[in-house]
Design a protein around this motif. Structure first.
Motif, PDB file in Angstrom:
ATOM      1  N   ARG A 296       0.783  -1.088   0.113  1.00 62.86           N
ATOM      2  CA  ARG A 296       0.062  -0.292  -0.070  1.00 62.86           C
ATOM      3  C   ARG A 296       0.963   1.260  -0.061  1.00 62.86           C
ATOM      4  NH1 ARG A 296      -3.093  -3.628  -0.327  1.00 62.86           N
ATOM      5  NH2 ARG A 296      -4.883  -4.269   0.662  1.00 62.86           N
ATOM      6  N   ASP A 297       0.473   2.269  -0.683  1.00 62.76           N
ATOM      7  CA  ASP A 297       1.205   3.363  -0.701  1.00 62.76           C
ATOM      8  C   ASP A 297       0.757   4.287   0.389  1.00 62.76           C
ATOM      9  OD1 ASP A 297      -1.115   4.706  -1.449  1.00 62.76           O
ATOM     10  OD2 ASP A 297      -0.311   5.579  -3.674  1.00 62.76           O
ATOM     11  N   ALA A 298       1.299   5.645   0.519  1.00 62.05           N
ATOM     12  CA  ALA A 298       1.029   6.625   1.663  1.00 62.05           C
ATOM     13  C   ALA A 298      -0.531   6.881   1.742  1.00 62.05           C
ATOM     14  CB  ALA A 298       1.847   7.693   1.569  1.00 62.05           C
ATOM     15  N   ASP A 299      -1.215   6.801   0.422  1.00 58.68           N
ATOM     16  CA  ASP A 299      -2.547   7.208   0.257  1.00 58.68           C
ATOM     17  C   ASP A 299      -3.501   5.766   0.327  1.00 58.68           C
ATOM     18  OD1 ASP A 299      -2.120   9.874  -0.094  1.00 58.68           O
ATOM     19  OD2 ASP A 299      -1.550   9.460  -2.230  1.00 58.68           O
ATOM     20  N   GLY A 300      -2.782   4.630   0.698  1.00 63.77           N
ATOM     21  CA  GLY A 300      -3.666   3.610   0.913  1.00 63.77           C
ATOM     22  C   GLY A 300      -4.028   3.002  -0.444  1.00 63.77           C
ATOM     23  N   LEU A 301      -3.338   3.321  -1.640  1.00 63.43           N
ATOM     24  CA  LEU A 301      -3.519   2.568  -2.704  1.00 63.43           C
ATOM     25  C   LEU A 301      -2.783   1.228  -2.977  1.00 63.43           C
ATOM     26  CD1 LEU A 301      -3.603   5.420  -5.274  1.00 63.43           C
ATOM     27  CD2 LEU A 301      -5.754   4.179  -4.501  1.00 63.43           C
ATOM     28  N   ASP A 302      -3.298   0.307  -3.470  1.00 66.39           N
ATOM     29  CA  ASP A 302      -2.648  -1.116  -3.376  1.00 66.39           C
ATOM     30  C   ASP A 302      -1.794  -1.300  -4.645  1.00 66.39           C
ATOM     31  OD1 ASP A 302      -4.829  -1.444  -4.779  1.00 66.39           O
ATOM     32  OD2 ASP A 302      -5.099  -3.697  -4.193  1.00 66.39           O
TER      33      ASP A 302
END
Length: 375
Positions: free
Chosen positions: A189-195
Motif C-alpha cells: 500500500r502507498d501512503a494514500d492507501g492505494l494497493d
C-alpha cells in the motif's frame, strides 16, 4: 567430515586471452559440476564496468543456470538494489520462480546508497584511525580498507550515472526492501492507501537475503526483519565479525526464520598440494589491485603473467588484507582454514568464491574442497 553446507559465489571471470562468451559457458559448466559435488547454492555477484567479470546481469545468468541444473538453489549475491526499483526486482525474480519454483534466492545489497556515504566520509576529512591486524582464535582480521576514495572518484560518478535514470536518486535501502517484501507478500500500500500487485512476483517462493560487509544498515536490517544474512569475509575481512555481531544483536524471529542464519564468504583456491595452490593463486593480488585502483577487475592473468609483474610496497599494501585472507592450499589445508572461519564467525553456511586463470583448475578446486569437506 562437516555437515556445514558449502555454496558457490561466481563472478563469471574472464581469463586473460579469453572471451565473455567462454566465461559464461564456463559458468554453466561449473554450475552443473557444483550441483554434482554437493554444493547447496550457486549465486552470482553483480559487477559492472569490469573487463574481467561477466556477471553484470545476474537475473539472466540465474535463469540460464537454473535451466542447466536440476535441484541446486540459484540466486543473486547480490542484486544492487539502488540501481533498480523494488517492482522491477520482484517481477524479475517472480518470473524466475514461476519457471523454477522453490529454487530461487534473491540476495539484496546496497549500491547507490554507499556512494553517498563515501562522499560524506571524504567531506568529513577525518584522518583514518590506525588499526592493527589481529588474530581471533586462529582467524586473521586485518586492518580495514576504505572504499571511500574509489567510490567518490569522477569515474565512479560516471558509472553510477550510467546505472540509473538521469537525475534519479536511490531511495533509502530499508524503504526499498520494505516495498519489495510487501510486493512479494501481496500487501503493498502507498501512503494514500492505494494497493499494487506484481505479476509475476506476488506470492513467489523466493528466499530473500541481505548481504553486507560491515555492522551497518544491511546487517541490522536483516536482523530486524528476521531474514538470513550473508557476511563478506572475502570482500571486507576486517569487518566480518562486526557484521555477524550486529546481525545477531538485531535479530527478531519472523515467519521466515526462528533463529539467525548466517552465510560467510571466502576466497579459496584448492589444488592437490599447497605449492600448486599457491602458484594458481599468484594472479589474485594483481586482480584485486586492478579493482582497488579504480580500473575495474581486469581479465584474470595467468600465473606466469602475474609472476612477471613488479610490485611496489604501495601496491602490495593496497591489496594486503585480501591476499592475506585468501585460503589457498591442499584440500586438508583449506578445510582446516575454513573450519576456523566457520567456528569464529559462527557461520551456518560458507559461500566459496574461486577464481583461477584456467577453468579446469577452478572446477578441480571446487571438487577437491567438496570431497574433503564432506568426507
Amino acid at each position: 567430515m562437516s555437515s556445514t553446507p558449502l555454496s558457490v559465489l561466481d563472478l563469471s571471470p574472464v581469463p586473460a586471452g579469453g572471451t565473455v562468451g567462454e566465461a559464461l559457458r564456463n559458468t554453466i559448466d561449473l554450475a552443473r559440476r557444483a550441483e554434482q559435488f554437493g554444493y547447496r547454492r550457486y549465486w552470482f555477484a553483480e559487477h559492472h564496468f569490469a573487463p574481467g567479470v561477466a556477471s553484470a546481469a545476474p537475473t539472466v545468468l540465474i535463469g540460464q543456470v537454473a535451466a542447466a541444473t536440476r535441484h541446486i538453489r540459484v540466486g543473486s549475491g547480490a542484486v544492487q538494489l539502488g540501481h533498480q526499483t523494488a517492482l522491477t526486482v520482484v517481477e524479475q525474480f517472480g518470473t524466475l520462480d514461476a519457471l523454477y519454483p522453490g529454487r530461487i534466492d534473491l540476495g539484496l545489497g546496497r549500491s547507490g546508497q554507499r556512494r553517498s556515504e563515501a562522499a560524506r566520509e571524504l567531506a568529513a576529512d577525518a584522518p583514518p584511525t590506525a588499526v592493527e591486524a589481529r588474530v581471533v582464535d586462529g582467524l586473521l582480521i586485518p586492518p580495514p580498507f576504505s572504499f571511500a576514495k574509489i567510490l567518490a572518484t569522477p569515474r565512479a560518478a560516471l558509472q553510477a550515472a550510467l546505472l540509473q535514470q538521469p537525475g534519479a536518486q536511490p531511495p533509502a535501502f530499508a524503504e526499498q526492501v520494505g516495498d519489495l517484501l510487501a510486493l512479494l507478500r501481496g500487501d503493498y500500500r502507498d501512503a494514500d492507501g492505494l494497493d499494487a500487485h506484481a505479476t509475476p512476483g506476488e506470492g513467489a517462493d523466493v528466499q530473500v537475503w541481505l548481504l553486507g560487509s560491515s555492522g551497518g544498515e544491511s546487517a541490522r536490517l536483516a536482523g530486524g526483519l528476521g531474514l538470513p544474512f550473508a557476511a563478506n569475509y572475502h570482500v571486507s575481512p576486517a569487518t566480518v565479525l562486526d557484521a555477524v555481531r550486529a546481525y545477531r544483536t538485531a535479530f527478531r524471529p519472523s515467519a521466515t526464520l526462528a533463529e539467525p542464519y548466517v552465510v560467510v564468504s571466502a576466497d579459496v583456491v584448492v589444488a592437490s598440494d599447497d605449492a600448486t595452490a599457491r602458484h594458481l593463486a599468484t594472479p589474485y593480488g594483481l586482480w584485486v589491485h586492478s579493482i582497488r585502483s579504480g580500473r575495474g577487475a581486469i581479465p584474470f592473468p595467468s600465473p606466469e603473467q602475474a609472476a612477471a609483474h613488479t610490485w611496489t610496497q604501495e601496491d602490495a599494501d593496497l591489496v594486503a588484507d585480501r591476499v592475506d585472507t585468501q585460503f589457498t592450499g591442499s584440500p586438508r589445508t583449506v578445510t582446516r582454514q575454513l573450519r576456523t572461519l566457520r567456528d569464529v564467525t559462527g557461520a551456518d553456511e560458507l559461500l566459496i568464491t574461486t577464481i583461477t586463470h584456467a577453468h579446469a583448475d577452478r572446477v578441480d578446486s571446487y571438487e577437491l574442497l567438496a570431497k574433503e569437506w564432506h568426507g
